[in-house]
Design a protein around this motif. Structure first.
Motif, PDB file in Angstrom:
ATOM      1  N   MET A   1       0.914  -1.297  -0.038  1.00 42.89           N
ATOM      2  CA  MET A   1      -0.139   0.201   0.207  1.00 42.89           C
ATOM      3  C   MET A   1       0.901   1.307  -0.153  1.00 42.89           C
ATOM      4  N   GLU A   2       0.671   1.913  -0.962  1.00 40.75           N
ATOM      5  CA  GLU A   2       1.628   3.409  -1.181  1.00 40.75           C
ATOM      6  C   GLU A   2       1.006   4.558  -0.559  1.00 40.75           C
ATOM      7  N   THR A   3       1.999   5.500  -0.162  1.00 36.90           N
ATOM      8  CA  THR A   3       1.393   6.651   0.403  1.00 36.90           C
ATOM      9  C   THR A   3       1.112   7.497  -0.980  1.00 36.90           C
ATOM     10  N   PRO A   4      -0.329   7.877  -0.781  1.00 37.85           N
ATOM     11  CA  PRO A   4      -0.776   8.711  -2.010  1.00 37.85           C
ATOM     12  C   PRO A   4      -0.043   9.923  -1.929  1.00 37.85           C
ATOM     13  N   SER A   5       0.294  10.424  -3.183  1.00 40.57           N
ATOM     14  CA  SER A   5       1.142  11.823  -3.051  1.00 40.57           C
ATOM     15  C   SER A   5       0.432  12.460  -4.252  1.00 40.57           C
ATOM     16  N   SER A   6       0.139  13.637  -4.358  1.00 38.06           N
ATOM     17  CA  SER A   6      -0.198  14.479  -5.478  1.00 38.06           C
ATOM     18  C   SER A   6       0.713  14.867  -6.360  1.00 38.06           C
ATOM     19  N   THR A   7       0.642  15.196  -7.662  1.00 39.81           N
ATOM     20  CA  THR A   7       1.406  15.610  -8.664  1.00 39.81           C
ATOM     21  C   THR A   7       1.704  16.923  -8.228  1.00 39.81           C
ATOM     22  N   LEU A   8       3.001  17.604  -8.273  1.00 44.66           N
ATOM     23  CA  LEU A   8       3.405  19.028  -8.055  1.00 44.66           C
ATOM     24  C   LEU A   8       2.732  19.906  -8.981  1.00 44.66           C
ATOM     25  N   PRO A   9       1.701  20.535  -8.553  1.00 45.18           N
ATOM     26  CA  PRO A   9       1.095  21.565  -9.522  1.00 45.18           C
ATOM     27  C   PRO A   9       1.938  22.603 -10.190  1.00 45.18           C
ATOM     28  N   THR A  10       1.652  22.951 -11.322  1.00 45.44           N
ATOM     29  CA  THR A  10       2.256  23.839 -12.270  1.00 45.44           C
ATOM     30  C   THR A  10       2.255  25.261 -11.597  1.00 45.44           C
ATOM     31  N   THR A  11       0.980  25.764 -10.747  1.00 47.10           N
ATOM     32  CA  THR A  11       1.056  26.883  -9.961  1.00 47.10           C
ATOM     33  C   THR A  11       0.447  26.673  -8.803  1.00 47.10           C
ATOM     34  N   VAL A  12       1.071  27.248  -7.663  1.00 45.55           N
ATOM     35  CA  VAL A  12       0.474  27.099  -6.389  1.00 45.55           C
ATOM     36  C   VAL A  12       0.425  28.596  -5.633  1.00 45.55           C
ATOM     37  N   GLU A  13      -0.763  28.941  -5.028  1.00 40.03           N
ATOM     38  CA  GLU A  13      -0.829  30.074  -4.564  1.00 40.03           C
ATOM     39  C   GLU A  13      -0.586  30.070  -2.881  1.00 40.03           C
ATOM     40  N   LYS A  14      -1.061  29.143  -2.057  1.00 35.87           N
ATOM     41  CA  LYS A  14      -1.075  29.165  -0.645  1.00 35.87           C
ATOM     42  C   LYS A  14      -0.384  27.952  -0.327  1.00 35.87           C
ATOM     43  N   VAL A  15       0.697  27.733   0.287  1.00 35.11           N
ATOM     44  CA  VAL A  15       1.459  26.587   0.673  1.00 35.11           C
ATOM     45  C   VAL A  15       1.635  26.399   2.056  1.00 35.11           C
ATOM     46  N   ALA A  16       1.775  25.313   2.740  1.00 38.20           N
ATOM     47  CA  ALA A  16       2.011  25.056   3.985  1.00 38.20           C
ATOM     48  C   ALA A  16       3.082  23.953   3.994  1.00 38.20           C
ATOM     49  N   ILE A  17       4.187  24.005   5.070  1.00 44.65           N
ATOM     50  CA  ILE A  17       5.242  23.063   4.938  1.00 44.65           C
ATOM     51  C   ILE A  17       5.324  22.581   6.644  1.00 44.65           C
ATOM     52  N   MET A  18       5.116  21.672   6.562  1.00 43.87           N
ATOM     53  CA  MET A  18       5.236  21.068   8.165  1.00 43.87           C
ATOM     54  C   MET A  18       6.025  19.782   8.405  1.00 43.87           C
ATOM     55  N   GLN A  19       6.505  19.273   9.296  1.00 41.06           N
ATOM     56  CA  GLN A  19       7.192  18.335   9.511  1.00 41.06           C
ATOM     57  C   GLN A  19       5.778  17.087   9.701  1.00 41.06           C
ATOM     58  N   PRO A  20       5.876  15.924   9.329  1.00 43.40           N
ATOM     59  CA  PRO A  20       4.926  14.984   9.216  1.00 43.40           C
ATOM     60  C   PRO A  20       4.565  14.389  10.733  1.00 43.40           C
ATOM     61  N   TYR A  21       3.413  14.992  11.149  1.00 50.22           N
ATOM     62  CA  TYR A  21       3.288  14.640  12.584  1.00 50.22           C
ATOM     63  C   TYR A  21       2.198  13.355  12.774  1.00 50.22           C
ATOM     64  N   PHE A  22       2.230  12.755  13.833  1.00 52.14           N
ATOM     65  CA  PHE A  22       1.552  11.465  14.217  1.00 52.14           C
ATOM     66  C   PHE A  22       0.205  11.931  14.617  1.00 52.14           C
ATOM     67  N   PHE A  23      -0.979  11.723  13.827  1.00 54.27           N
ATOM     68  CA  PHE A  23      -2.366  12.170  13.995  1.00 54.27           C
ATOM     69  C   PHE A  23      -2.374  13.449  14.814  1.00 54.27           C
ATOM     70  N   PRO A  24      -1.977  14.474  14.309  1.00 56.45           N
ATOM     71  CA  PRO A  24      -1.796  15.533  14.985  1.00 56.45           C
ATOM     72  C   PRO A  24      -3.127  16.363  15.284  1.00 56.45           C
ATOM     73  N   TYR A  25      -3.006  17.585  16.072  1.00 51.75           N
ATOM     74  CA  TYR A  25      -3.866  18.152  16.653  1.00 51.75           C
ATOM     75  C   TYR A  25      -4.744  18.872  15.611  1.00 51.75           C
ATOM     76  N   LEU A  26      -5.741  19.613  16.001  1.00 52.37           N
ATOM     77  CA  LEU A  26      -6.888  19.990  14.983  1.00 52.37           C
ATOM     78  C   LEU A  26      -6.236  21.173  14.016  1.00 52.37           C
ATOM     79  N   GLY A  27      -5.331  22.100  14.905  1.00 52.22           N
ATOM     80  CA  GLY A  27      -4.761  23.296  14.105  1.00 52.22           C
ATOM     81  C   GLY A  27      -4.213  22.781  12.971  1.00 52.22           C
ATOM     82  N   TYR A  28      -3.350  21.670  12.798  1.00 57.36           N
ATOM     83  CA  TYR A  28      -2.519  20.933  11.623  1.00 57.36           C
ATOM     84  C   TYR A  28      -3.404  20.915  10.582  1.00 57.36           C
ATOM     85  N   PHE A  29      -4.653  20.243  11.013  1.00 53.96           N
ATOM     86  CA  PHE A  29      -5.472  20.192   9.716  1.00 53.96           C
ATOM     87  C   PHE A  29      -6.213  21.460   9.344  1.00 53.96           C
ATOM     88  N   ALA A  30      -6.273  22.493  10.167  1.00 53.77           N
ATOM     89  CA  ALA A  30      -6.834  23.879   9.653  1.00 53.77           C
ATOM     90  C   ALA A  30      -5.772  24.445   8.648  1.00 53.77           C
TER      91      ALA A  30
END
Length: 250
Positions: A1-30
């Protein structure tokens, strides 16, 4: 079972960059919900007793306890992308047992248990890939988009990184993003002038979490998304994720 990963889009407006947390808190999903693309940032040192392989849920009767994915022996300087979880299903079974007490008070125990069983069916050992897979499964359950990639898979060509706050800047620039959004804890860590000069808007997302019923006298704040899902429908959680404010750094 592979980890799904999106193809990098040609244009991005808003990006978030975070370390991959283990079932993180609600703010992470916001942060995921209010950006166009999410980068699981894994080329940095793994910090023991952090949020990469553990999180907090309710303990029976009162207080909280950790749920943990134990890791294989690693060098003290190991990077997140190189860290592996312990083989086998024993730790996954242990987590499900730790959560059994929710059955007595949680209206959505069965749905969350089924979600976790889907997560735990993935035999992946890389903590970076595993956590990103778990994020994808939770987002699917919540019916929120999760356009993403794992940094170590992206083969980005970055400009010079002379300070820690420049990783996000250079990554945003390499992706062509116009806005980088960070949790509020990084305000003192980032230098807005660098981002302004680099053509990237720097914003901070504050999550305004209202207590929800945990069917006990004292509300335990800041727990894993697992706890939130035990007591709220996906629709209710999506509403919570919109209870935010965005501040643009000047």
């Amino acid at each position: 079972m592979e980890t799904p990963s999106s193809t990098l889009p040609t244009t991005v407006e808003k990006v978030a960059i975070m370390q991959p947390y283990f079932f993180p808190y609600l703010g992470y999903f916001a942060l995921i919900k209010h950006t166009d693309f999410f980068v699981s940032f894994d080329p940095v040192q793994y910090i023991r007793k952090g949020w990469i392989n553990r999180n907090r849920v309710l303990k029976p009767n009162e207080s909280w306890q950790y749920i943990t994915a134990p890791i294989q022996g690693t060098d003290r300087e190991a990077l997140i992308k190189d860290v592996l979880v312990t083989e086998g299903d024993a730790w996954k079974t242990q987590i499900l047992r730790q959560l059994e007490h929710y059955k007595k008070r949680s209206p959505y125990y069965n749905e969350v248990k089924a979600l976790l069983e889907r997560c735990f069916a993935n035999p992946e050992l890389s903590i970076s890939r595993l956590n990103t897979f778990y994020l994808a499964q939770v987002c699917e359950y919540l019916e929120i988009p999760f356009n993403h990639a794992i940094f170590s898979d992206m083969n980005l060509t970055l400009g010079p990184v002379a300070a820690p706050d420049e990783w996000a800047l250079r990554t945003s620039q390499a992706m062509g993003a116009t806005t980088y959004i960070n949790p509020p804890g990084g305000r003192e860590f980032f230098h807005a002038d660098k981002y302004i000069a680099g053509g990237v808007k720097l914003q901070f997302l504050d999550m305004h979490l209202e207590p929800y019923s945990q069917r006990r006298p004292t509300f335990e704040a800041g727990l894993s998304i697992v706890d939130v899902l035990m007591f709220n429908t996906p629709e209710q959680v999506r509403t919570m994720l919109d209870n935010i404010s965005l501040e643009t750094a000047q």
